[in-house]
Every structure is written in structure tokens, then in C-alpha cells.
Design a protein around this motif. Sequence first.
Motif, short mmCIF file in Angstrom:
data_model
loop_
_atom_site.label_atom_id
_atom_site.label_comp_id
_atom_site.label_asym_id
_atom_site.label_seq_id
_atom_site.Cartn_x
_atom_site.Cartn_y
_atom_site.Cartn_z
N THR A 191 0.85 -1.18 0.00
CA THR A 191 0.00 0.00 0.00
C THR A 191 0.89 1.23 0.00
N HIS A 192 0.79 2.03 -1.07
CA HIS A 192 1.60 3.25 -1.19
C HIS A 192 0.88 4.47 -0.60
N ALA A 193 -0.43 4.55 -0.82
CA ALA A 193 -1.18 5.72 -0.35
C ALA A 193 -2.65 5.35 -0.26
N PHE A 194 -3.38 6.05 0.60
CA PHE A 194 -4.80 5.74 0.74
C PHE A 194 -5.53 6.88 1.43
N VAL A 195 -6.83 6.89 1.24
CA VAL A 195 -7.73 7.70 2.06
C VAL A 195 -9.03 6.92 2.19
N LEU A 196 -9.53 6.84 3.41
CA LEU A 196 -10.80 6.18 3.68
C LEU A 196 -11.82 7.25 3.98
N PRO B 266 -10.20 14.73 1.79
CA PRO B 266 -11.01 15.08 2.98
C PRO B 266 -11.34 16.56 3.12
N VAL B 267 -10.64 17.43 2.37
CA VAL B 267 -10.92 18.86 2.47
C VAL B 267 -11.34 19.44 1.12
N SER B 268 -11.69 18.59 0.18
CA SER B 268 -12.06 19.04 -1.16
C SER B 268 -13.57 18.97 -1.35
N GLY B 269 -14.08 19.87 -2.19
CA GLY B 269 -15.50 19.85 -2.53
C GLY B 269 -16.38 20.02 -1.32
N GLU C 141 -4.11 16.24 8.89
CA GLU C 141 -4.65 15.84 10.19
C GLU C 141 -5.72 14.75 10.07
N TYR C 142 -6.16 14.45 8.85
CA TYR C 142 -7.20 13.44 8.70
C TYR C 142 -6.63 12.08 9.06
N PRO C 143 -7.23 11.37 10.03
CA PRO C 143 -6.62 10.14 10.53
C PRO C 143 -6.65 8.96 9.57
N ALA D 282 -0.23 12.21 6.49
CA ALA D 282 0.73 12.53 7.54
C ALA D 282 2.03 11.75 7.37
N PHE D 283 1.93 10.56 6.79
CA PHE D 283 3.14 9.75 6.55
C PHE D 283 4.08 10.48 5.60
N TYR D 284 3.53 11.06 4.54
CA TYR D 284 4.36 11.71 3.53
C TYR D 284 4.71 13.15 3.87
N HIS D 285 3.82 13.84 4.55
CA HIS D 285 4.04 15.27 4.80
C HIS D 285 4.62 15.55 6.18
N SER D 286 4.49 14.62 7.12
CA SER D 286 4.99 14.84 8.48
C SER D 286 5.86 13.70 8.97
N ALA D 287 6.16 12.74 8.08
CA ALA D 287 6.99 11.58 8.45
C ALA D 287 6.42 10.84 9.65
#
Length: 201
Positions: free
Chosen positions: A51-56, A149-152, A162-164, A169-174
Motif C-alpha cells: 500500500t503506497h497511499a490511501f484515504v478512507l 477530505p478537504v475538497s469539494g 490531520e485526517y486520521p 501525515a506519513f508523507y508530509h509529516s513523516a
Amino acid sequence: MATRTLHNDPGETWFITFTCYNWIPLFEITKSYNLLYDWFMFIAEHYQIQTHAFVLMPNHVHVIIKLPETEAGLNKIISNGKRFIAYELVKKLTLLGKIDILDQLSAACTEKERAKGQKHKVFEPSFDAKPIFSTAFFHQKIDYIHHNPVSGKWLLCNDFTEYPHSSAAFYHSAKLHEHVSITDYRDFWTDINHVKPVRQI
């Protein structure tokens, strides 16, 4: 008659989306994001899928995954995953007494689906799968995923990092994710190792 698209090329990276029936926010209503985390763990352990990236989201899922070279059954993997998650969602809806939603999902089943034993249509029948062949397309999709999560109409948090239920956060805040072992795409897509996955607004 529409034909079913097969997504069976092994060793590819895929941008995948699947959606709850009629965009009903079933994950949020039942607080069942854990079912999706369990699925991520299952496909990693049983199919060696990264899994490289995701949003639920409350009613849909976006994920970028990489299949191993020996794997050739994306349709089966996604279909089986949706079937397992659907079964568990129906159980939770039943326990919560959401009879109105269960009736809606039941009424959505066709006669053919009922003949096969399906009692509820929890997800839209198909899923969207796009192979990723270029770094530009990868960058576009990971950016889309993280800002979802913050679009549309969505205002699920103040800052997308900050979206859990996301890899942002993995890519932008390590920051390691609590429930998902994320494989950093920059270890594979080396020509974008120094490109920050941030959208300019």
C-alpha cells in the motif's frame, strides 16, 4: 451488454476506487474504518501487496497499491475484499438497528443477484482501477487522495494532514500510520524522490 473489465497485469501499480452503494456513508454510520484496515493487512500478508497511499472516506475508498510480479488477480482480490467488508457492514447495520438503510440496500439487489444469494447491495457493482505508468500521474493521484477530505463538499478536518484515515501525515509529516504499513512510493519511483507531494494552492 457491458463487459467486465479485467485488471490482471502483474507487477503494476494501481490507483483504485470503490464506493458504497448510492454514496451512502456506511463506513461513518457504522464506524467501520477498521474493516478497511483489516483488509489492507490481509492483502499484504496473503498477496504481498504494498500500500503506497490511501484515504478512507465516509462512503468511498481511494488507494494506490502495487501488486507483486507473480500476482495476476486484481479483480478477484478487490471483489473478495468488497464481499467480506459488505458482510461485516450488514452485520453492524443490523446490530445498530438501521432497518431503513438495510431495506434500501436490499431493494437495490436485482433478481439475478438475489438468485445468487445476495441480500444487500452494499457497494456499487464495479470498481475503478487505473494503472500508474508515469510519475506525473502518480503525483497527481497521491495529491488527489490526500486532499480528498478537504475538497469539494468534504470538510472532514481543518488540515488534510490531520485526517486520521489517510496516508497524508506519513508523507508530509513523516508520521507512521497506526493501522497501515505504508510502503513509501519514493523508494520505487526514484525520479520523484525529491518532489514534495504537495499541491500549490
